[in-house]
Write an enzyme that holds these catalytic residues in place. Structure first.
Site, PDB file in Angstrom:
ATOM      1  N   HIS A 204      40.004  34.733  40.598  1.00 18.09           N
ATOM      2  CA  HIS A 204      40.799  35.143  39.429  1.00 18.09           C
ATOM      3  C   HIS A 204      42.298  34.917  39.541  1.00 18.09           C
ATOM      4  O   HIS A 204      43.018  35.125  38.582  1.00 18.09           O
ATOM      5  CB  HIS A 204      40.568  36.634  39.133  1.00 18.09           C
ATOM      6  CG  HIS A 204      41.312  37.550  40.058  1.00 18.09           C
ATOM      7  ND1 HIS A 204      40.852  37.893  41.304  1.00 18.09           N
ATOM      8  CD2 HIS A 204      42.511  38.167  39.944  1.00 18.09           C
ATOM      9  CE1 HIS A 204      41.715  38.692  41.901  1.00 18.09           C
ATOM     10  NE2 HIS A 204      42.743  38.874  41.100  1.00 18.09           N
TER      11      HIS A 204
HETATM   12  C1  UD1 Z   1      45.887  41.202  37.319  1.00 21.58           C
HETATM   13  C2  UD1 Z   1      47.026  41.245  38.328  1.00 21.58           C
HETATM   14  C3  UD1 Z   1      46.528  40.721  39.662  1.00 21.58           C
HETATM   15  C4  UD1 Z   1      45.290  41.459  40.128  1.00 21.58           C
HETATM   16  C5  UD1 Z   1      44.236  41.448  39.026  1.00 21.58           C
HETATM   17  C6  UD1 Z   1      43.079  42.326  39.430  1.00 21.58           C
HETATM   18  C7  UD1 Z   1      49.255  40.898  37.328  1.00 21.58           C
HETATM   19  C8  UD1 Z   1      50.375  39.941  37.163  1.00 21.58           C
HETATM   20  N1  UD1 Z   1      48.134  40.396  37.903  1.00 21.58           N
HETATM   21  O1  UD1 Z   1      45.533  39.846  37.138  1.00 21.58           O
HETATM   22  O2  UD1 Z   1      47.536  40.917  40.643  1.00 21.58           O
HETATM   23  O3  UD1 Z   1      44.775  40.822  41.270  1.00 21.58           O
HETATM   24  O4  UD1 Z   1      44.799  41.955  37.804  1.00 21.58           O
HETATM   25  O5  UD1 Z   1      41.902  41.974  38.777  1.00 21.58           O
HETATM   26  O6  UD1 Z   1      49.375  42.042  36.983  1.00 21.58           O
HETATM   27  N2  UD1 Z   1      41.298  39.700  30.468  1.00 21.58           N
HETATM   28  C9  UD1 Z   1      40.274  40.057  29.635  1.00 21.58           C
HETATM   29  N3  UD1 Z   1      39.775  41.324  29.730  1.00 21.58           N
HETATM   30  C10 UD1 Z   1      40.256  42.244  30.606  1.00 21.58           C
HETATM   31  C11 UD1 Z   1      41.313  41.872  31.437  1.00 21.58           C
HETATM   32  C12 UD1 Z   1      41.835  40.592  31.364  1.00 21.58           C
HETATM   33  O7  UD1 Z   1      39.805  39.265  28.820  1.00 21.58           O
HETATM   34  O8  UD1 Z   1      39.744  43.383  30.632  1.00 21.58           O
HETATM   35  C13 UD1 Z   1      41.848  38.314  30.347  1.00 21.58           C
HETATM   36  C14 UD1 Z   1      42.860  38.208  29.208  1.00 21.58           C
HETATM   37  O9  UD1 Z   1      42.772  36.918  28.687  1.00 21.58           O
HETATM   38  C15 UD1 Z   1      44.176  38.380  29.958  1.00 21.58           C
HETATM   39  C16 UD1 Z   1      43.881  37.631  31.255  1.00 21.58           C
HETATM   40  O10 UD1 Z   1      42.522  37.972  31.552  1.00 21.58           O
HETATM   41  O11 UD1 Z   1      45.264  37.830  29.257  1.00 21.58           O
HETATM   42  C17 UD1 Z   1      44.758  38.011  32.412  1.00 21.58           C
HETATM   43  O12 UD1 Z   1      44.778  39.430  32.582  1.00 21.58           O
HETATM   44  P1  UD1 Z   1      46.013  40.118  33.345  1.00 21.58           P
HETATM   45  O13 UD1 Z   1      45.768  41.551  33.437  1.00 21.58           O
HETATM   46  O14 UD1 Z   1      47.300  39.645  32.758  1.00 21.58           O
HETATM   47  O15 UD1 Z   1      45.976  39.453  34.771  1.00 21.58           O
HETATM   48  P2  UD1 Z   1      44.796  39.358  35.832  1.00 21.58           P
HETATM   49  O16 UD1 Z   1      44.514  37.919  36.063  1.00 21.58           O
HETATM   50  O17 UD1 Z   1      43.681  40.255  35.474  1.00 21.58           O
HETATM   51  N1  UDP Z   2      35.425  44.251  42.172  1.00 27.65           N
HETATM   52  C1  UDP Z   2      34.467  44.861  41.379  1.00 27.65           C
HETATM   53  N2  UDP Z   2      33.706  44.072  40.557  1.00 27.65           N
HETATM   54  C2  UDP Z   2      33.863  42.714  40.490  1.00 27.65           C
HETATM   55  C3  UDP Z   2      34.844  42.122  41.327  1.00 27.65           C
HETATM   56  C4  UDP Z   2      35.623  42.915  42.132  1.00 27.65           C
HETATM   57  O1  UDP Z   2      34.301  46.078  41.408  1.00 27.65           O
HETATM   58  O2  UDP Z   2      33.151  42.070  39.720  1.00 27.65           O
HETATM   59  C5  UDP Z   2      36.240  45.113  43.052  1.00 27.65           C
HETATM   60  C6  UDP Z   2      36.289  44.689  44.481  1.00 27.65           C
HETATM   61  O3  UDP Z   2      35.189  45.208  45.197  1.00 27.65           O
HETATM   62  C7  UDP Z   2      37.619  45.273  44.937  1.00 27.65           C
HETATM   63  C8  UDP Z   2      38.473  45.156  43.714  1.00 27.65           C
HETATM   64  O4  UDP Z   2      37.579  45.030  42.615  1.00 27.65           O
HETATM   65  O5  UDP Z   2      37.478  46.635  45.283  1.00 27.65           O
HETATM   66  C9  UDP Z   2      39.352  43.960  43.820  1.00 27.65           C
HETATM   67  O6  UDP Z   2      39.934  43.690  42.604  1.00 27.65           O
HETATM   68  P1  UDP Z   2      40.429  42.248  42.176  1.00 27.65           P
HETATM   69  O7  UDP Z   2      39.779  41.214  43.004  1.00 27.65           O
HETATM   70  O8  UDP Z   2      40.266  42.172  40.707  1.00 27.65           O
HETATM   71  O9  UDP Z   2      41.994  42.330  42.465  1.00 27.65           O
HETATM   72  P2  UDP Z   2      42.918  42.177  43.756  1.00 27.65           P
HETATM   73  O10 UDP Z   2      42.389  43.019  44.847  1.00 27.65           O
HETATM   74  O11 UDP Z   2      42.955  40.714  44.096  1.00 27.65           O
HETATM   75  O12 UDP Z   2      44.259  42.611  43.262  1.00 27.65           O
END
Ligand code: UD1
Ligand code: UDP
Length: 364
Positions: A204
């Site tokens: 992601h």
């Molecule tokens: C964010 C964090 C990242 C973290 C991740 C955990 C920032 C800059 N990044 O990244 O550090 O590792 O969360 O998972 O804060 N979207 C959906 N549904 C959701 C959430 C997201 O469709 O419930 C899609 C949307 O198109 C959104 C895009 O994902 O614009 C990115 O979501 P965003 O929260 O901005 O960043 P993440 O990639 O999730």
């Molecule tokens: N995780 C989850 N379901 C998923 C993928 C990840 O519950 O489908 C959990 C994972 O076990 C960990 C956390 O989400 O505890 C990590 O989040 P993510 O990878 O989104 O973000 P990051 O740690 O890179 O910020």
């Protein structure tokens, strides 16, 4: 009674907060939980509140699905309004997301001390939005809550030497706390997976999803791994969206793509995996907690101990390196069980006690 406003918004923050929230309650600290709305799909948010005993948020700010500026700006404005109303002793923020920096900035401008969980982590890659968020949050925070000793040196290099406490990793607490429930989840059985007979992948990071060349490299690499061992990929909505926009897809015969799953299912699948491939920070550590070899599809990691201990290999987004690392771990898995390097499973308790005991004693 000490009052803490906790800011959460993204998937890993719900998991960390589930640990801290119960510790705050046990320590007699009042908590007001604020959900920024950064993650909003049921599989990215609701499921964690339902499974992990996290209380429903007192405030939901609805700031999801926007770009960096709009999301952070909207959160900042709305968090400030909550803080003006609640005037807590602390604002507690987690990790390195846009919700983290918005919470820290809103609080510090109102002279409310910020406590930062997972402070001091660095990738030294300033092109990552997370790196900017964590550096700025550390410099706004009064209390730096470290997962282990190494970040103390990184903070000192930036002149931050006061208010630094090593408490351990709330993700390690969570992995231990929820292990029995994860075992009951039966995810492996439900998905028809054999113990030790599959690889688990997640993907992601913006630097991978938003760069078509890197995304293609990872698809090719995971497909090659899929020829050696079945690969299961619970896919983040960000990645699903980018694949759609670029007209890319995984070969379902090699990589089985499913929707994001709940934490209990994820822990169960991690525990049974032969190999983990990821660009997630949290999942790299969970691989280590479970003694499962990890291949990290990034150029650097903040969690350098996982690599130094021989349980994690950094491969970038390079298909050849992904395949080679998988081949190596499948034929020669590490022999020694990994030691616990990120605390003793009591980080939540230590955080709660620090917040209680230091309330009103920190001035900014
Ligand atoms: C964010 C964090 C990242 C973290 C991740 C955990 C920032 C800059 N990044 O990244 O550090 O590792 O969360 O998972 O804060 N979207 C959906 N549904 C959701 C959430 C997201 O469709 O419930 C899609 C949307 O198109 C959104 C895009 O994902 O614009 C990115 O979501 P965003 O929260 O901005 O960043 P993440 O990639 O999730
Ligand atoms: N995780 C989850 N379901 C998923 C993928 C990840 O519950 O489908 C959990 C994972 O076990 C960990 C956390 O989400 O505890 C990590 O989040 P993510 O990878 O989104 O973000 P990051 O740690 O890179 O910020």
């Amino acid at each position: 009674m000490t009052h803490v406003v906790s800011i959460v918004g993204a998937r890993p923050q719900f998991i960390k907060a589930a640990v801290v929230s119960r510790a705050l309650a046990a320590a007699g600290v009042r908590e007001t939980l604020v959900h920024t709305g950064q993650h909003y799909d049921a599989a990215m948010s609701d499921v964690f509140f339902q499974e992990l005993g996290l209380p429903p948020p007192a405030h939901h700010l609805g700031a999801g699905g926007l770009g960096h500026g709009a999301a952070t700006g909207r959160m900042l404005e709305k968090i400030e309004a909550v803080l003006l109303e609640t005037r807590p002793d602390w604002v507690l923020v987690y990790g390195d997301t846009n919700s983290t920096i918005a919470g820290a900035l809103a609080a510090v401008k109102l002279h409310i001390p910020v406590a930062h969980v997972e402070a001091g982590m660095r990738s030294f890659n300033r092109r990552m939005p997370e790196e900017i968020n964590r550096v700025l949050t550390d410099h706004a925070a009064s209390l730096q809550l470290l997962t282990h000793e190494h970040p103390r040196k990184l903070l000192a290099d930036e002149g931050i030497t006061t208010g630094v406490h090593t408490v351990g990793d709330t993700m390690y607490d969570a992995a231990l706390l929820f292990r029995p429930a994860a075992e009951r989840s039966g995810a492996r059985r439900r998905l028809g997976l054999e113990d030790g007979g599959y690889a688990l992948a997640t993907l992601h990071r913006a630097e991978n999803t938003d760069d078509p060349a890197r995304l293609r490299g990872i698809i090719t690499g995971l497909t090659a791994v899929g020829a050696m061992i079945p690969v299961l990929l619970p896919l983040h909505p960000r990645t699903r969206k980018m694949l759609g926009e670029l007209g890319l897809a995984f070969d379902p015969l090699r990589v089985r793509v499913i929707d994001p799953i709940g934490y209990l299912d994820m822990l169960d699948l991690e525990r049974g995996a032969r190999l983990i491939l990821t660009d997630s920070g949290g999942v790299q550590k969970e691989a280590l907690f479970n003694g499962v070899p990890c291949i990290t599809m990034r150029d650097e990691t903040e969690w350098v101990e996982t690599v130094e201990l021989g349980w994690n290999i950094l491969v970038g987004a390079d298909a050849v390196r992904i395949e080679a690392a998988a081949r190596r771990f499948l034929s020669h898995p590490p022999k020694e069980a990994p030691p616990p390097v990120y605390g003793d499973g009591r980080a939540g308790e230590k955080i709660a006690m620090l917040l209680r005991d230091l309330a009103g004693k920190v001035h900014i």
